[in-house]
Design a protein around this motif. Structure first.
Motif, PDB file in Angstrom:
ATOM      1  N   ASN A  49       0.925  -1.260  -0.088  1.00 28.01           N
ATOM      2  CA  ASN A  49       0.060  -0.033  -0.088  1.00 28.01           C
ATOM      3  C   ASN A  49       0.740   1.264   0.043  1.00 28.01           C
ATOM      4  O   ASN A  49       2.132   1.256   0.339  1.00 28.01           O
ATOM      5  N   VAL A  50       0.283   2.170  -0.579  1.00 26.59           N
ATOM      6  CA  VAL A  50       1.133   3.677  -0.438  1.00 26.59           C
ATOM      7  C   VAL A  50       1.165   4.225   0.970  1.00 26.59           C
ATOM      8  O   VAL A  50       0.336   3.569   1.879  1.00 26.59           O
ATOM      9  N   ILE A  51       2.195   4.938   1.233  1.00 21.37           N
ATOM     10  CA  ILE A  51       2.325   5.811   2.374  1.00 21.37           C
ATOM     11  C   ILE A  51       1.796   7.155   2.350  1.00 21.37           C
ATOM     12  O   ILE A  51       2.444   7.904   1.551  1.00 21.37           O
ATOM     13  N   CYS A  52       0.717   7.280   3.114  1.00 21.04           N
ATOM     14  CA  CYS A  52       0.093   8.604   3.322  1.00 21.04           C
ATOM     15  C   CYS A  52       1.075   9.523   3.853  1.00 21.04           C
ATOM     16  O   CYS A  52       1.747   9.196   4.943  1.00 21.04           O
ATOM     17  N   GLU A  53       0.874  10.690   3.631  1.00 23.31           N
ATOM     18  CA  GLU A  53       1.384  11.816   4.409  1.00 23.31           C
ATOM     19  C   GLU A  53       0.586  12.134   5.703  1.00 23.31           C
ATOM     20  O   GLU A  53      -0.532  11.938   5.955  1.00 23.31           O
ATOM     21  N   GLY A  54       1.607  12.493   6.783  1.00 23.07           N
ATOM     22  CA  GLY A  54       0.891  12.731   7.975  1.00 23.07           C
ATOM     23  C   GLY A  54       0.194  11.697   8.699  1.00 23.07           C
ATOM     24  O   GLY A  54       1.012  10.434   8.700  1.00 23.07           O
ATOM     25  N   ILE A  55      -0.851  11.832   9.395  1.00 24.02           N
ATOM     26  CA  ILE A  55      -1.527  10.658  10.366  1.00 24.02           C
ATOM     27  C   ILE A  55      -2.587  10.057   9.482  1.00 24.02           C
ATOM     28  O   ILE A  55      -3.261   9.077   9.780  1.00 24.02           O
ATOM     29  N   SER A  56      -2.755  10.485   8.244  1.00 23.75           N
ATOM     30  CA  SER A  56      -3.750   9.979   7.495  1.00 23.75           C
ATOM     31  C   SER A  56      -3.568   8.618   6.703  1.00 23.75           C
ATOM     32  O   SER A  56      -2.341   8.434   6.569  1.00 23.75           O
ATOM     33  N   ALA A  57      -4.685   7.695   6.769  1.00 20.00           N
ATOM     34  CA  ALA A  57      -4.492   6.472   6.299  1.00 20.00           C
ATOM     35  C   ALA A  57      -5.358   6.507   4.799  1.00 20.00           C
ATOM     36  O   ALA A  57      -5.500   5.715   3.999  1.00 20.00           O
ATOM     37  N   ASP A  58      -5.815   7.878   4.486  1.00 16.81           N
ATOM     38  CA  ASP A  58      -6.561   7.944   3.156  1.00 16.81           C
ATOM     39  C   ASP A  58      -5.912   9.070   2.279  1.00 16.81           C
ATOM     40  O   ASP A  58      -5.900  10.200   2.527  1.00 16.81           O
ATOM     41  N   CYS A  59      -5.442   8.429   1.343  1.00 20.11           N
ATOM     42  CA  CYS A  59      -4.577   9.575   0.202  1.00 20.11           C
ATOM     43  C   CYS A  59      -4.800   8.687  -0.978  1.00 20.11           C
ATOM     44  O   CYS A  59      -5.185   7.511  -1.132  1.00 20.11           O
ATOM     45  N   GLU A  60      -4.369   9.497  -2.260  1.00 21.13           N
ATOM     46  CA  GLU A  60      -4.592   8.900  -3.556  1.00 21.13           C
ATOM     47  C   GLU A  60      -3.738   7.577  -3.940  1.00 21.13           C
ATOM     48  O   GLU A  60      -2.496   7.519  -2.987  1.00 21.13           O
ATOM     49  N   GLY A  61      -4.374   6.687  -4.115  1.00 13.87           N
ATOM     50  CA  GLY A  61      -3.804   5.061  -4.233  1.00 13.87           C
ATOM     51  C   GLY A  61      -3.958   4.385  -3.175  1.00 13.87           C
ATOM     52  O   GLY A  61      -3.495   3.286  -3.178  1.00 13.87           O
ATOM     53  N   ALA A  62      -4.366   4.869  -1.932  1.00  9.68           N
ATOM     54  CA  ALA A  62      -4.417   3.981  -0.693  1.00  9.68           C
ATOM     55  C   ALA A  62      -5.487   2.985  -0.987  1.00  9.68           C
ATOM     56  O   ALA A  62      -6.535   3.376  -1.750  1.00  9.68           O
ATOM     57  N   ILE A  63      -5.245   1.728  -0.412  1.00  7.33           N
ATOM     58  CA  ILE A  63      -6.271   0.558  -0.409  1.00  7.33           C
ATOM     59  C   ILE A  63      -6.738   0.386   1.110  1.00  7.33           C
ATOM     60  O   ILE A  63      -6.149   0.890   2.092  1.00  7.33           O
ATOM     61  N   HIS A  64      -7.738  -0.054   1.058  1.00  8.26           N
ATOM     62  CA  HIS A  64      -8.459  -0.219   2.317  1.00  8.26           C
ATOM     63  C   HIS A  64      -8.715  -1.836   2.427  1.00  8.26           C
ATOM     64  O   HIS A  64     -10.122  -2.108   2.394  1.00  8.26           O
ATOM     65  N   ALA A  65      -7.802  -2.495   2.643  1.00  6.72           N
ATOM     66  CA  ALA A  65      -8.125  -4.021   2.817  1.00  6.72           C
ATOM     67  C   ALA A  65      -8.925  -4.313   4.159  1.00  6.72           C
ATOM     68  O   ALA A  65      -8.445  -3.613   5.388  1.00  6.72           O
ATOM     69  N   ASP A  66      -9.577  -5.303   4.356  1.00  5.68           N
ATOM     70  CA  ASP A  66     -10.183  -5.781   5.276  1.00  5.68           C
ATOM     71  C   ASP A  66      -9.153  -6.448   6.397  1.00  5.68           C
ATOM     72  O   ASP A  66      -8.697  -7.433   5.941  1.00  5.68           O
ATOM     73  N   PRO A  67      -8.909  -5.890   7.395  1.00 13.27           N
ATOM     74  CA  PRO A  67      -7.988  -6.514   8.363  1.00 13.27           C
ATOM     75  C   PRO A  67      -8.241  -7.939   8.848  1.00 13.27           C
ATOM     76  O   PRO A  67      -7.472  -8.735   9.226  1.00 13.27           O
ATOM     77  N   GLU A  68      -9.644  -8.249   8.761  1.00 11.35           N
ATOM     78  CA  GLU A  68      -9.904  -9.691   9.099  1.00 11.35           C
ATOM     79  C   GLU A  68     -10.019 -10.577   8.084  1.00 11.35           C
ATOM     80  O   GLU A  68     -10.192 -11.756   8.133  1.00 11.35           O
ATOM     81  N   SER A  69      -9.739 -10.057   6.663  1.00 10.13           N
ATOM     82  CA  SER A  69      -9.552 -10.951   5.438  1.00 10.13           C
ATOM     83  C   SER A  69      -8.214 -11.564   5.365  1.00 10.13           C
ATOM     84  O   SER A  69      -7.393 -10.837   5.677  1.00 10.13           O
ATOM     85  N   CYS A  70      -8.300 -12.817   5.003  1.00  6.90           N
ATOM     86  CA  CYS A  70      -6.863 -13.394   4.889  1.00  6.90           C
ATOM     87  C   CYS A  70      -6.451 -13.682   3.268  1.00  6.90           C
ATOM     88  O   CYS A  70      -5.674 -14.593   2.723  1.00  6.90           O
ATOM     89  N   ASP A  71      -7.375 -13.200   2.256  1.00  5.79           N
ATOM     90  CA  ASP A  71      -7.368 -13.220   0.910  1.00  5.79           C
ATOM     91  C   ASP A  71      -6.395 -12.337   0.316  1.00  5.79           C
ATOM     92  O   ASP A  71      -6.097 -12.614  -0.902  1.00  5.79           O
ATOM     93  N   THR A  72      -5.966 -11.264   0.799  1.00  3.34           N
ATOM     94  CA  THR A  72      -4.983 -10.376   0.120  1.00  3.34           C
ATOM     95  C   THR A  72      -3.765 -10.094   0.895  1.00  3.34           C
ATOM     96  O   THR A  72      -3.567 -10.244   2.027  1.00  3.34           O
ATOM     97  N   GLY A  73      -2.799  -9.710   0.190  1.00  3.11           N
ATOM     98  CA  GLY A  73      -1.494  -9.165   0.995  1.00  3.11           C
ATOM     99  C   GLY A  73      -0.580 -10.052   1.263  1.00  3.11           C
ATOM    100  O   GLY A  73      -0.505 -11.384   0.482  1.00  3.11           O
ATOM    101  N   LEU A  74       0.552  -9.902   1.770  1.00  8.07           N
ATOM    102  CA  LEU A  74       1.716 -10.777   1.990  1.00  8.07           C
ATOM    103  C   LEU A  74       1.160 -11.891   2.910  1.00  8.07           C
ATOM    104  O   LEU A  74       0.857 -11.666   4.098  1.00  8.07           O
ATOM    105  N   LYS A  75       1.566 -13.199   2.761  1.00  8.40           N
ATOM    106  CA  LYS A  75       1.370 -14.330   3.684  1.00  8.40           C
ATOM    107  C   LYS A  75       2.339 -15.121   4.055  1.00  8.40           C
ATOM    108  O   LYS A  75       3.145 -15.539   3.041  1.00  8.40           O
ATOM    109  N   ILE A  76       2.876 -15.217   5.069  1.00  6.19           N
ATOM    110  CA  ILE A  76       4.086 -15.991   5.752  1.00  6.19           C
ATOM    111  C   ILE A  76       3.486 -17.154   6.255  1.00  6.19           C
ATOM    112  O   ILE A  76       2.854 -17.178   7.255  1.00  6.19           O
ATOM    113  N   VAL A  77       4.144 -18.264   5.965  1.00  6.99           N
ATOM    114  CA  VAL A  77       3.817 -19.631   6.377  1.00  6.99           C
ATOM    115  C   VAL A  77       4.731 -20.014   7.232  1.00  6.99           C
ATOM    116  O   VAL A  77       6.049 -19.724   7.359  1.00  6.99           O
ATOM    117  N   PRO A  78       4.284 -20.229   8.718  1.00  5.26           N
ATOM    118  CA  PRO A  78       5.401 -20.604   9.755  1.00  5.26           C
ATOM    119  C   PRO A  78       6.274 -21.775   9.288  1.00  5.26           C
ATOM    120  O   PRO A  78       5.509 -22.832   9.140  1.00  5.26           O
TER     121      PRO A  78
END
Length: 100
Positions: A49-78
């Protein structure tokens, strides 16, 4: 409360810092897998995801993935003996929303 609640302070970042900055939150997190595990993963849904300026999590190009979803992002197998390290803050002291 932690840095993720900073927007709730409505422009009073100095008040938030006076109460929370530098002692309640972890600078970094380390997972050290001591055993192999059947099933399960550590998931970072905001990876890339992009790094937004300041304290905002909302900026151009930002994604809002569901933190409870395991379908997207980086997955580390133990795997026994492997380590995962990530920083919870940017170098300027801002919390990293992408590390949540």
């Amino acid at each position: 409360n932690d840095w993720a609640y900073l927007p709730d302070y409505n422009g009073q970042a100095s008040e938030w810092r006076r109460h929370f900055y530098g002692w309640r939150d972890r600078l970094a997190t380390l997972f050290w897998y001591l055993n192999d595990v059947d099933g399960g993963e550590t998931v970072f849904p905001m990876q890339g995801n992009v790094i937004c300026e300041g304290i905002s999590a909302d900026c151009e190009g930002a994604i809002h993935a569901d933190p409870e979803s395991c379908d997207t992002g980086l997955k580390i197998v133990p795997r026994r003996g492997s380590v995962v390290l990530w920083y919870n803050f940017h170098a300027d002291g801002r919390g990293d929303h992408n590390a949540l």
